[in-house]
Design a protein around this motif. Sequence first.
Motif, short mmCIF file in Angstrom:
data_model
loop_
_atom_site.label_atom_id
_atom_site.label_comp_id
_atom_site.label_asym_id
_atom_site.label_seq_id
_atom_site.Cartn_x
_atom_site.Cartn_y
_atom_site.Cartn_z
N SER A 118 0.84 -1.19 0.00
CA SER A 118 0.00 0.00 0.00
C SER A 118 0.87 1.24 0.00
N LYS A 119 0.41 2.27 -0.69
CA LYS A 119 1.09 3.57 -0.68
C LYS A 119 0.84 4.31 0.62
N HIS A 120 -0.02 3.77 1.47
CA HIS A 120 -0.42 4.45 2.70
C HIS A 120 0.14 3.69 3.90
N GLY A 121 1.43 3.81 4.12
CA GLY A 121 2.08 3.17 5.25
C GLY A 121 2.22 4.11 6.41
N GLY A 122 2.86 3.61 7.49
CA GLY A 122 3.08 4.44 8.66
C GLY A 122 1.90 4.54 9.59
N VAL A 123 0.79 3.89 9.24
CA VAL A 123 -0.39 3.87 10.11
C VAL A 123 -0.84 2.42 10.23
N ASP A 124 -1.85 2.18 11.05
CA ASP A 124 -2.38 0.82 11.20
C ASP A 124 -2.98 0.37 9.88
N ILE A 125 -2.42 -0.70 9.31
CA ILE A 125 -2.91 -1.18 8.03
C ILE A 125 -4.34 -1.70 8.16
N GLU A 126 -4.70 -2.17 9.38
CA GLU A 126 -6.06 -2.65 9.59
C GLU A 126 -7.07 -1.51 9.43
N GLU A 127 -6.67 -0.30 9.87
CA GLU A 127 -7.55 0.85 9.74
C GLU A 127 -7.75 1.22 8.27
N VAL A 128 -6.66 1.18 7.49
CA VAL A 128 -6.77 1.45 6.06
C VAL A 128 -7.64 0.40 5.39
N ALA A 129 -7.44 -0.87 5.75
CA ALA A 129 -8.22 -1.95 5.16
C ALA A 129 -9.70 -1.81 5.46
N ALA A 130 -10.02 -1.32 6.66
CA ALA A 130 -11.42 -1.18 7.06
C ALA A 130 -12.09 0.02 6.40
N THR A 131 -11.35 1.13 6.28
CA THR A 131 -11.96 2.37 5.77
C THR A 131 -11.85 2.52 4.26
N ASP A 132 -10.76 2.01 3.68
CA ASP A 132 -10.55 2.16 2.23
C ASP A 132 -9.74 0.99 1.69
N PRO A 133 -10.35 -0.19 1.59
CA PRO A 133 -9.61 -1.40 1.18
C PRO A 133 -9.01 -1.32 -0.22
N ASP A 134 -9.53 -0.45 -1.07
CA ASP A 134 -8.99 -0.33 -2.42
C ASP A 134 -7.58 0.24 -2.43
N LYS A 135 -7.15 0.81 -1.29
CA LYS A 135 -5.80 1.37 -1.22
C LYS A 135 -4.74 0.30 -0.92
N ILE A 136 -5.18 -0.92 -0.75
CA ILE A 136 -4.26 -2.02 -0.43
C ILE A 136 -4.26 -3.04 -1.57
N ALA A 137 -3.08 -3.32 -2.09
CA ALA A 137 -2.94 -4.31 -3.16
C ALA A 137 -2.55 -5.66 -2.55
N LYS A 138 -3.31 -6.68 -2.89
CA LYS A 138 -3.00 -8.03 -2.43
C LYS A 138 -2.89 -8.95 -3.65
N VAL A 139 -1.74 -9.60 -3.79
CA VAL A 139 -1.51 -10.47 -4.95
C VAL A 139 -0.95 -11.80 -4.46
N ILE A 140 -1.65 -12.88 -4.76
CA ILE A 140 -1.22 -14.22 -4.38
C ILE A 140 -0.17 -14.72 -5.38
N ILE A 141 0.92 -15.27 -4.85
CA ILE A 141 2.03 -15.72 -5.68
C ILE A 141 2.06 -17.24 -5.75
N ASP A 142 2.11 -17.78 -6.95
CA ASP A 142 2.26 -19.22 -7.13
C ASP A 142 3.72 -19.58 -6.84
N PRO A 143 3.99 -20.32 -5.77
CA PRO A 143 5.39 -20.60 -5.41
C PRO A 143 6.12 -21.46 -6.44
N LEU A 144 5.39 -22.13 -7.31
CA LEU A 144 6.04 -22.96 -8.31
C LEU A 144 6.69 -22.14 -9.41
N ILE A 145 6.21 -20.92 -9.62
CA ILE A 145 6.82 -20.08 -10.66
C ILE A 145 7.51 -18.85 -10.06
N GLY A 146 7.22 -18.54 -8.79
CA GLY A 146 7.89 -17.44 -8.13
C GLY A 146 7.39 -16.08 -8.58
N LEU A 147 8.12 -15.05 -8.19
CA LEU A 147 7.72 -13.67 -8.49
C LEU A 147 8.10 -13.29 -9.93
#
Length: 380
Positions: A118-147
């Motif tokens: 997230s571009k919005h660090g330095g604060v409780d990430i739980e608060e950002v997730a609750a108030t504006d979840p679109d500001k947090i990027a979550k991407v699941i990585i397949d460990p068989l192919i890596g990043l």
Amino acid sequence: MKLYEFQGKQLFKKCGIRTPEGIIIENNIAIPEKTHDITYPAMVKAQVLSGGRGKAGGVKRAMNPQEAAGFTEQLLGADLKECKIDAILIEECVPFIEEYYLSITLDSASRMPVVIFSKHGGVDIEEVAATDPDKIAKVIIDPLIGLQDFYYEVIFRKAGLTEPDLKGRIKEVIASLYALFNDYDCMLVEINPLMRVKDGSIIAADAKVDIDDSGVYRHPDLIAWREEMATSELIKQAKAVKFLYIDCEPDGTVGVISNGSGMIMSCVDWITKQGGKVACALDLGGGATADRVAEGIRILAQNPNVKAILISIFGGITRCDEIAGGIIKAVEKIPVPIVAKLDGTNKEVGMKLLVNANRTDITIGYTIKEAAEKVLKAQN
């Protein structure tokens, strides 16, 4: 195994992630000498395995060596959020222009690593997730192919990151953090905040690292840290005989003994549902003999808050008659009432031993609910 911030930052440096320059102080004698080696202003940070230390007064800003020495002397040895402060990290303040959040953990649904940015660090990430979840990027990585490169593009697009140079620098940090996550058998690696400074470089201003206990043996540096970490006397006693002792609620009054984390959690849940609180728990592991059971009860009973003990065993390689024998042996010396629930191998023999013992300080629970109810009554 949870690492202190300074330990996590040592791993960060090893894998190429820049961190602020700092020193560790573990006793008052070292304060005058070491605090003069820091560039000021500096941050004086209590090293505890607990979140929210800043709000609790565990992080202070020092403008000179005298202030740093004063804050260090004030914090070292004190209690913060029910944790004793055994070490202080003093490090340079970072003149940042932006703060980000970055972590890698395991996604329970897919059972694969997930990168969270997230571009919005330095604060409780739980608060950002609750108030504006679109500001947090979550991407699941397949460990068989890596990043792969396409993963980075998805992360940056979701996070709204567009500057090519910034994307390149953060990509390097993510790659290094992912390598650390895999190489050290991590359950969680977190940087909050991840700072962008004036020259464009990226610095990890904080570090949170949780290691899978099952993988610690593969890493000599982690083994050494675990041996050095301050632990309670009961944890040391349990570890010496290959038991796992866990402190739970500080105001709990019930001790729990079982064989397996799932069984322990089930006991804790049922006791909680009945209105009680668990002070501590002990995992016997598999194949416990009567002598080892008695030793486990002895260790748990040393917790001064424990007024009664619930023992719930599902016997496989652990035989219920051995469990019963250990209980009978223990109560002869330990004045703590015990409620036992036994299932599995030699259940009938074990139950008969407990009944024939004819002791008022041993009670049988035939279901986990009944055992939880009886242990709360027994403590009174």
